[in-house]
Write a protein that holds these residues in place. Structure first.
Motif, PDB file in Angstrom:
ATOM      1  N   UNK A 186     -25.827 -47.472  25.820  1.00  0.00           N
ATOM      2  CA  UNK A 186     -26.025 -46.748  24.570  1.00  0.00           C
ATOM      3  C   UNK A 186     -26.921 -47.543  23.633  1.00  0.00           C
ATOM      4  N   UNK A 187     -27.526 -46.827  22.679  1.00  0.00           N
ATOM      5  CA  UNK A 187     -28.513 -47.446  21.790  1.00  0.00           C
ATOM      6  C   UNK A 187     -27.983 -48.710  21.117  1.00  0.00           C
ATOM      7  N   UNK A 188     -26.785 -48.648  20.540  1.00  0.00           N
ATOM      8  CA  UNK A 188     -26.306 -49.799  19.773  1.00  0.00           C
ATOM      9  C   UNK A 188     -26.024 -50.979  20.700  1.00  0.00           C
ATOM     10  N   UNK A 189     -25.639 -50.703  21.946  1.00  0.00           N
ATOM     11  CA  UNK A 189     -25.356 -51.759  22.918  1.00  0.00           C
ATOM     12  C   UNK A 189     -26.667 -52.280  23.507  1.00  0.00           C
ATOM     13  N   UNK A 190     -27.604 -51.365  23.701  1.00  0.00           N
ATOM     14  CA  UNK A 190     -28.922 -51.724  24.217  1.00  0.00           C
ATOM     15  C   UNK A 190     -29.564 -52.789  23.339  1.00  0.00           C
ATOM     16  N   UNK A 191     -29.442 -52.618  22.017  1.00  0.00           N
ATOM     17  CA  UNK A 191     -30.017 -53.594  21.095  1.00  0.00           C
ATOM     18  C   UNK A 191     -29.354 -54.964  21.279  1.00  0.00           C
TER      19      UNK A 191
ATOM     20  N   UNK B  43     -23.249 -41.546  20.669  1.00  0.00           N
ATOM     21  CA  UNK B  43     -23.295 -42.335  21.893  1.00  0.00           C
ATOM     22  C   UNK B  43     -22.323 -41.762  22.919  1.00  0.00           C
ATOM     23  N   UNK B  44     -22.310 -42.325  24.111  1.00  0.00           N
ATOM     24  CA  UNK B  44     -21.443 -41.760  25.139  1.00  0.00           C
ATOM     25  C   UNK B  44     -19.986 -41.847  24.710  1.00  0.00           C
ATOM     26  N   UNK B 256     -27.110 -47.263  13.685  1.00  0.00           N
ATOM     27  CA  UNK B 256     -27.709 -46.620  14.855  1.00  0.00           C
ATOM     28  C   UNK B 256     -29.226 -46.543  14.694  1.00  0.00           C
ATOM     29  N   UNK B 259     -30.914 -49.947  14.983  1.00  0.00           N
ATOM     30  CA  UNK B 259     -30.912 -50.613  16.284  1.00  0.00           C
ATOM     31  C   UNK B 259     -31.894 -49.990  17.273  1.00  0.00           C
ATOM     32  N   UNK B 260     -32.635 -48.958  16.844  1.00  0.00           N
ATOM     33  CA  UNK B 260     -33.586 -48.321  17.750  1.00  0.00           C
ATOM     34  C   UNK B 260     -34.850 -49.144  17.897  1.00  0.00           C
ATOM     35  N   UNK B 270     -33.617 -57.044  17.241  1.00  0.00           N
ATOM     36  CA  UNK B 270     -33.188 -55.760  16.707  1.00  0.00           C
ATOM     37  C   UNK B 270     -31.852 -55.946  15.996  1.00  0.00           C
ATOM     38  N   UNK B 271     -31.689 -55.323  14.820  1.00  0.00           N
ATOM     39  CA  UNK B 271     -30.358 -55.360  14.219  1.00  0.00           C
ATOM     40  C   UNK B 271     -29.424 -54.555  15.122  1.00  0.00           C
ATOM     41  N   UNK B 272     -28.284 -55.091  15.498  1.00  0.00           N
ATOM     42  CA  UNK B 272     -27.417 -54.327  16.387  1.00  0.00           C
ATOM     43  C   UNK B 272     -26.046 -54.161  15.749  1.00  0.00           C
ATOM     44  N   UNK B 273     -25.307 -53.147  16.221  1.00  0.00           N
ATOM     45  CA  UNK B 273     -23.945 -52.942  15.729  1.00  0.00           C
ATOM     46  C   UNK B 273     -23.035 -53.778  16.617  1.00  0.00           C
ATOM     47  N   UNK B 292     -15.975 -51.956  13.491  1.00  0.00           N
ATOM     48  CA  UNK B 292     -17.346 -52.414  13.731  1.00  0.00           C
ATOM     49  C   UNK B 292     -18.168 -52.421  12.446  1.00  0.00           C
TER      50      UNK B 292
END
Lengths: 320, 332
Positions: A186-191, B43-44, B256, B259-260, B270-273, B292
Motif C-alpha cells: 500500500x502507498x503508506x507502506x511503500x513509502x 488502502x487494502x 497518504x 507519502x505518494x 518520502x514522508x511516510x505514515x 498511527x
C-alpha cells in the motif's frame, strides 16, 4: 570514474514454449540485445510494462538464468559461463529482493532462521554469532529482536518485505537486485520501504538494480534509468535527463500515461493505440512500430540500434 | 441542483467469524449525483470493496451481512427488495466491473454468448437483435476487430481487451450507475490510460454515474469530481477533488497524499505514515487512525469521532482535532 560493478553486453535470452508433443516449438524472445553498465553505489532502474523482459534481465545479471548470447561482467570478472558451483561463492556479493513478500518466505521457517540462512551458507560464523547478526539486521530494517521467533504469517506485507531485505543484506552484498519490491504494498507502506532502501544504500554502500513498472517510484530511487519494451532497451539515461527530456516515443507515451495525483494538472496525454504485441511473435523492424504515433515505412523493416545522443543518453530510434 | 442517484445511509456490514463477528464497514454514508464520477479511495482492507459489494447486494455467498443502514437507488431502498426484484436491478440499473477481467468472465463461453445472455435477461430483444446490440457495444468500447473478439474465448484476449469486454457487457443495458472496483489495477499504464479514457467518454456521452473504487490517487485526480476516503471501514473524509488534493483535513488523508512518490518532484526521502493498518478483529477503541496519528489526543483513543460537515458545502471529515478547530473558529 570508478570501475563499473556490473557490465551487461548484448544480452539475449529466448525461452522455448511448445504446447504439445507434436505442435511446432515456439520461441519467446524475452530479452534481445540488452546492454548497460552499473557503477558502484548507483541505482540503475529498469522500467517497462509486463512482459518487457525486465525481470528476465534481473535474473540474467544474477545468473539465475543462463543467457543465450552476450556477456555479464560482475566486479571485473566475466561470469557469463560460470557454472552453478562457480557462482556459489559469488552469490554473497549479489542478492535479490522479490516482489511478493508472501511467496518469497518459507511459511514454516522462523524469521531468525530465514535471515540466518544466507549466513550459514556463506560464512563460518557460529550459531551464537549468527543470532547476534540477525538481531542487528532486524533492528536495521526497522523490526525488533523479539520478532525473530515468529513465523512469516504473523507479519504484514510491509514487514515481510523488510524481512526479505534483512535476508538479502545479511551477507553484505555489493549488488542487490530488487524485482518490484514495493508493487504489492500500500502507498503508506511503500513509502516506508522505499525510504529504508535508500537509507541502507548509503549505510552499506549498496548498488541496486531496481526493477519496476512504476515511473513515479523509480524517480524517487534511481540514478539511471533504462526503459524496456518487448525485450529491448529503447532508451537509457540519467534520471534527470530522462524525465526532463524523454526522446523515445515509447518513453514519452509511458510518462504521459502515469496518472498525476493533482486535479489541477492539465496535460496532453499520448494514448497509445492497441495492445502490446506478443514476444512470441515480435514485430519486424522496430519493436514499437505497431503502436508508434510517428511510424514510417523504414521503421517496419529496419531494427534501430541504441545510439548515444548526448552524454550517457542512449536512444533506439533513428528519428530523434 | 443535480439529482441524487444513489444514497447510502449509515451502512454497516459485519462478517461472521469462528469467534464472533467483525465489522468490516460502519457508518458509511454518501451519495452520488446523476452523471457524476465519485472516487472511493483507501488502502487494502479499508472496506472499499465491501462497500461496493454491499451496495450491489453481492455478499450472499460470503459470511458477510448488512446489519444497518439503507441504500437508495432512485429513491428505492435496495436492501428491502426481494432477491428476484434485486436481480432485475443488478445489471439493468446498476452494473459492476471488477479488478480481474480475466476471472470475471466465464472461461468456457464465447464472448458474444456471455454478452447476449446478459442482454436477453434484461432487455426485450430476440437473439438476432441481441447479437446486433452486442456488436454495437463492443464497437463502442473501441475493440478493433469486433467479429473476431465476439467469437473468442476469454483466455484468447489480452487483459486490456477483456476489461473492454467487461465494460461493454456492463454497459449493454445502459445502467444508470456503474461501480468499477479497481478497473485498471491489473493493467499496464498505457492500457490503463486507454481504459480510463473510455470510461470518461462513456460517462460524458451517456451520462452514466460511476463509483470508481481505487487505491491510486493519481487515477482519482484525473477522473473524479468528488472523492471519499476510507480508513479501517470508516469514511474519514469526503470532499470535491480540488479541495481534497489542495487542502486535505484528515491527518490520514494528509499522510497518504504526502507519502505518494510524484513525477517531477525530486525528493530524497518520502514522508511516510508509521505503523500499519489495524486488524479488523482487533480494532482500537476511539478513532481507528489514532495509533498511527501524530496529532493523537486523549479523546482520540477513547471515543470515535463523527463524520461532520466542514465549512465548504459537501465536504466532511471525521477527526476530533478538525472538529475542535472548527468549533474554536466558530467561537472566535
Amino acid at each position: 570514474m570508478s570501475e563499473p560493478l556490473v557490465v551487461v553486453k548484448d544480452l539475449v535470452k529466448t525461452f522455448v514454449s511448445s504446447k504439445g508433443l507434436l505442435s511446432p516449438k515456439k520461441y519467446v524472445h524475452a530479452v534481445t540485445d540488452v546492454s548497460f553498465t552499473i557503477h558502484p553505489k548507483e541505482t540503475f532502474a529498469l522500467v517497462g510494462e509486463s512482459g518487457c523482459g525486465k525481470s528476465t534481465t534481473g535474473r540474467l545479471v544474477t545468473r539465475l538464468l543462463h543467457p543465450d548470447a552476450g556477456q555479464v561482467i560482475f566486479d571485473g570478472t566475466d561470469i557469463t559461463n560460470y557454472t552453478v558451483n562457480q557462482m556459489r561463492p559469488l552469490r554473497s556479493n549479489m542478492q535479490m529482493v522479490f516482489q511478493d513478500p508472501y511467496g518469497s518466505l518459507n511459511p514454516r521457517i522462523k524469521i531468525e532462521d530465514l535471515v540466518a540462512e544466507p549466513l550459514k551458507i556463506h560464512t563460518n560464523l557460529s550459531a551464537e554469532e549468527r543470532r547476534k547478526v540477525v538481531y542487528e539486521l532486524l533492528e536495521v530494517v526497522g523490526l525488533r529482536a523479539e520478532h525473530a521467533n515468529r513465523y512469516p504469517h504473523e507479519f504484514s506485507g510491509g514487514q515481510r518485505q523488510r524481512i526479505g531485505i534483512a535476508r538479502a543484506l545479511s551477507v553484505r552484498p555489493k549488488l542487490i537486485v530488487a524485482d518490484e519490491p514495493v508493487s504489492a504494498l500500500d502507498v503508506s507502506i511503500q513509502a516506508q520501504v522505499l525510504n529504508l532502501l535508500k537509507e541502507l544504500q548509503q549505510k552499506y554502500e549498496l548498488t541496486y538494480l531496481f526493477i519496476s513498472h512504476d515511473l513515479s517510484v523509480v524517480e524517487m530511487i534511481a540514478d539511471k534509468i533504462g526503459v524496456m519494451y518487448l525485450g529491448k532497451l529503447v532508451e537509457s539515461a540519467p534520471k534527470e535527463e530522462l524525465y526532463s527530456n524523454p526522446l523515445h516515443p515509447y518513453t514519452k507515451a509511458l510518462l504521459s500515461a502515469v496518472p498525476i495525483p493533482d486535479p489541477t494538472h492539465k496535460r496532453n496525454r499520448i494514448i497509445l493505440k492497441g495492445d502490446l504485441p506478443s514476444p512470441v511473435n515480435p514485430p519486424s523492424g522496430c519493436m514499437f512500430h505497431t503502436r508508434c504515433p510517428n511510424c514510417t515505412e523504414q521503421c517496419k523493416v529496419e531494427k534501430p540500434a541504441l545510439r548515444e545522443v548526448s552524454k550517457d543518453h542512449f536512444v533506439a530510434c533513428p528519428y530523434v | 441542483m443535480a439529482e441524487v442517484l444513489l444514497e447510502v445511509n449509515h451502512l454497516r456490514t459485519e462478517f461472521k467469524k469462528r469467534k464472533g463477528k467483525v465489522t468490516a464497514i460502519d457508518d458509511v454514508s454518501f451519495h452520488i449525483d446523476k452523471g457524476e464520477i465519485v472516487g472511493l479511495v483507501g488502502e487494502s482492507g479499508c472496506g472499499k470493496s465491501v462497500t461496493s459489494l454491499s451496495i450491489m447486494r453481492l455478499l450472499r455467498d460470503t459470511p458477510g451481512e448488512i446489519t444497518n443502514g439503507t441504500v437508495l437507488l432512485g429513491g428505492k431502498n435496495l436492501l428491502e427488495l426481494s432477491d428476484k426484484e434485486m436481480h432485475a436491478f443488478q445489471g439493468k440499473q446498476m452494473a459492476m466491473i471488477f479488478q480481474e477481467p480475466m476471472t470475471s468472465l466465464n472461461p468456457v463461453m464465447r464472448v458474444k454468448d456471455q454478452i447476449v445472455e446478459a442482454i436477453r435477461l434484461h432487455l426485450d430483444m430476440d437473439q438476432a437483435q441481441a447479437l446486433q446490440h452486442t456488436e454495437k457495444m463492443l464497437t463502442q468500447v473501441g475493440i478493433p476487430d469486433v467479429q473476431q473478439v465476439m467469437n473468442s474465448y476469454p483466455h484468447q484476449l489480452s487483459g486490456g481487451m477483456s476489461q473492454r469486454v467487461m465494460i461493454a457487457m456492463a454497459m449493454s443495458c445502459y445502467p444508470e450507475l456503474l461501480i468499477a472496483d479497481e478497473p485498471t489495477t491489473a493493467l499496464d499504464v498505457t492500457i490503463q490510460a486507454q481504459i480510463l479514457d473510455l470510461m470518461r467518454e462513456l460517462n460524458q456521452k451517456n451520462g452514466m454515474s460511476i463509483l470508481l473504487i481505487t487505491h491510486d490517487l493519481g487515477v482519482v485526480a484525473e477522473m473524479c469530481s468528488r472523492v471519499i476516503v476510507m480508513y479501517a471501514g470508516r469514511i474519514v473524509e469526503q470532499a470535491d477533488v480540488e479541495t481534497l488534493f489542495a487542502h486535505p483535513r484528515n491527518p490520514y488523508t494528509q499522510g497518504l497524499l504526502a507519502s505518494l512518490p510524484r513525477l517531477g518532484q525530486h525528493v530524497d526521502m518520502l514522508p511516510s505514515i508509521p505503523g500499519t493498518v489495524p486488524d479488523l478483529a482487533n480494532m482500537p477503541a476511539g478513532c481507528k487512525f489514532a495509533p498511527r496519528c501524530k496529532y493523537a489526543m486523549d479523546i482520540c483513543t477513547k471515543e470515535e469521532p463523527k463524520l461532520v460537515d466542514m465549512e465548504k458545502p459537501g465536504c466532511k471529515c471525521r477527526c476530533w482535532l478538525v472538529e475542535q478547530q472548527m468549533k474554536g473558529e466558530g467561537k472566535a
